[in-house]
Design a protein around this motif. Structure first.
Motif, PDB file in Angstrom:
ATOM      1  N   GLU A   4       2.423  -1.173   1.467  1.00  0.00           N
ATOM      2  CA  GLU A   4       1.201  -0.556   1.997  1.00  0.00           C
ATOM      3  C   GLU A   4       1.113   0.915   1.607  1.00  0.00           C
ATOM      4  OE1 GLU A   4       3.359  -2.419   3.853  1.00  0.00           O
ATOM      5  OE2 GLU A   4       2.098  -4.217   3.740  1.00  0.00           O
ATOM      6  N   THR A   5       2.232   1.587   1.637  1.00  0.00           N
ATOM      7  CA  THR A   5       2.250   3.002   1.246  1.00  0.00           C
ATOM      8  C   THR A   5       1.851   3.163  -0.216  1.00  0.00           C
ATOM      9  OG1 THR A   5       4.001   3.464   2.833  1.00  0.00           O
ATOM     10  CG2 THR A   5       3.691   5.072   1.082  1.00  0.00           C
ATOM     11  N   LEU A   6       2.410   2.323  -1.063  1.00  0.00           N
ATOM     12  CA  LEU A   6       2.077   2.398  -2.481  1.00  0.00           C
ATOM     13  C   LEU A   6       0.588   2.111  -2.691  1.00  0.00           C
ATOM     14  CD1 LEU A   6       3.114   2.709  -5.417  1.00  0.00           C
ATOM     15  CD2 LEU A   6       3.436   0.224  -5.458  1.00  0.00           C
ATOM     16  N   GLN A   7       0.136   1.050  -2.063  1.00  0.00           N
ATOM     17  CA  GLN A   7      -1.276   0.659  -2.174  1.00  0.00           C
ATOM     18  C   GLN A   7      -2.205   1.777  -1.713  1.00  0.00           C
ATOM     19  OE1 GLN A   7      -3.350  -1.664  -3.474  1.00  0.00           O
ATOM     20  NE2 GLN A   7      -3.564  -3.244  -1.923  1.00  0.00           N
ATOM     21  N   LYS A   8      -1.872   2.336  -0.569  1.00  0.00           N
ATOM     22  CA  LYS A   8      -2.708   3.375   0.021  1.00  0.00           C
ATOM     23  C   LYS A   8      -2.790   4.598  -0.885  1.00  0.00           C
ATOM     24  CE  LYS A   8      -3.229   5.788   4.445  1.00  0.00           C
ATOM     25  NZ  LYS A   8      -2.553   6.096   5.721  1.00  0.00           N
ATOM     26  N   ARG A   9      -1.649   4.941  -1.490  1.00  0.00           N
ATOM     27  CA  ARG A   9      -1.637   6.121  -2.345  1.00  0.00           C
ATOM     28  C   ARG A   9      -2.275   5.878  -3.701  1.00  0.00           C
ATOM     29  NH1 ARG A   9       3.459  10.022  -1.668  1.00  0.00           N
ATOM     30  NH2 ARG A   9       3.955   9.632   0.508  1.00  0.00           N
ATOM     31  N   ALA A  10      -2.261   4.629  -4.167  1.00  0.00           N
ATOM     32  CA  ALA A  10      -2.715   4.353  -5.534  1.00  0.00           C
ATOM     33  C   ALA A  10      -4.159   3.870  -5.621  1.00  0.00           C
ATOM     34  CB  ALA A  10      -1.793   3.306  -6.174  1.00  0.00           C
ATOM     35  N   LYS A  11      -4.592   3.136  -4.623  1.00  0.00           N
ATOM     36  CA  LYS A  11      -5.911   2.503  -4.694  1.00  0.00           C
ATOM     37  C   LYS A  11      -7.033   3.534  -4.845  1.00  0.00           C
ATOM     38  CE  LYS A  11      -8.778  -0.957  -2.473  1.00  0.00           C
ATOM     39  NZ  LYS A  11      -8.902  -1.933  -1.389  1.00  0.00           N
ATOM     40  N   GLY A  12      -7.892   3.316  -5.822  1.00  0.00           N
ATOM     41  CA  GLY A  12      -9.005   4.226  -6.058  1.00  0.00           C
ATOM     42  C   GLY A  12      -8.620   5.456  -6.866  1.00  0.00           C
TER      43      GLY A  12
END
Length: 265
Positions: free
Chosen positions: A40-48
């Motif tokens: 989730e941390t990776l996704q949150k930081r990378a998405k968009g």
DNA sequence: AGTACCACCTGACGGC
DNA sequence: TGCCGTCAGGTGGTAC
């Protein structure tokens, strides 16, 4: 694969394929590679965001996620690599995937799962926390000399110690020592000034040459050890059989004729 | 501080 | 063919 030259090649590969494309999502197929951080941390930081600046220190590759102040760091372990693909080809061992809105994907592949993909705040604090020494291509002669003179141990383990000098591993240590005509067991603080200079210059030239040759041993010069780095094969310079010597669970391959141990006798 | 060994993992290779 | 040991470019931890 993943010593300094290999990581530099991956850096250039990532730069030429994967920059400035919006990340739609990240897929983590093996959470162990995140080293305690969450998908989730990776996704949150990378998405968009998009991959923008890259930086290498030793065997670590840092990539910035813009617009933001966050980074992600890649470490390739023994078997890691990067592959930019369209569709679903070359997916074997893909452990972490960056999917772009243009339909392409950047795969972090790693059969042995010894690598890592970690969201970090910035390269400097990560480097400090890991206690990495100066990068082998960036270190200056005076610091190199000091590193050698401070060490009471053998050259082989010293060059592989990432806190002493970052980027060189088992394979390239052997090449650098071979080119320098120095035995892997010689004590670092016993070298003479001329030997230190030879070692420094060979270190830089071996690393630069390897990068120039795409870190592909098949393209290395005839005079290089790496393509014949096995017992039963012979020294490219004098024809003597290559020998193997264990150091802390790893193997040093060297030519007993060209690399005499001056400590003994 | 330096060294030795194990753990984490999977795949390739040689001998039987 | 299968099984088994050994080795492989990584780091991290423990113990002496």
């Amino acid at each position: 694969m993943p010593e300094l030259p290999d990581v530099e090649i991956y850096k250039r590969y990532l730069e030429s394929t994967s920059l400035h494309q919006e990340i739609q999502r990240t897929v983590v197929r093996d959470e162990r590679l995140l080293k305690g951080t969450s998908p989730e941390t990776l996704q949150k930081r990378a998405k968009g965001k998009s991959l923008n600046a890259t930086r290498r220190h030793g065997k670590y590759l840092f990539v910035s996620l813009d617009p933001s102040s966050a980074w992600v760091v890649f470490h390739f372990g023994m078997t890691g690599d990067l592959k930019y693909t369209q569709g679903h080809s070359d997916e074997d061992y893909a452990r972490v995937i960056f999917e772009f809105t243009n339909g392409h994907r950047l795969l972090f592949r790693d059969s042995r799962r010894l690598g890592a993909v970690i969201p970090v705040d910035d390269p400097e604090s990560f480097i400090a926390q890991k206690k990495l020494g100066p990068d082998a291509l960036a270190i200056e002669k005076a610091d190199f000399d000091q590193m050698l003179s401070k060490s009471r141990g053998a050259l082989k383990p010293l060059f592989m110690d990432q806190s002493a000098i970052a980027g060189i591993g088992n394979l390239y240590t052997d090449e650098i020592l071979f080119q320098s005509h120095l035995h892997p067991g010689i004590r670092a603080d016993k070298l003479e000034a001329e030997e230190r200079t030879r070692l420094y210059e060979n270190m830089k030239s071996v690393l630069r040459t390897a990068i120039e040759k795409n870190a592909d041993p098949k393209q290395f010069p005839e005079s290089y050890l790496i393509p014949r780095r096995r017992t039963k094969l012979s020294c490219p310079r004098c024809g003597t059989k290559i020998e193997r010597l264990p150091f802390e669970g790893r193997s040093a391959y060297f030519c007993p004729q060209c690399q005499k141990n001056q400590n003994e006798e």
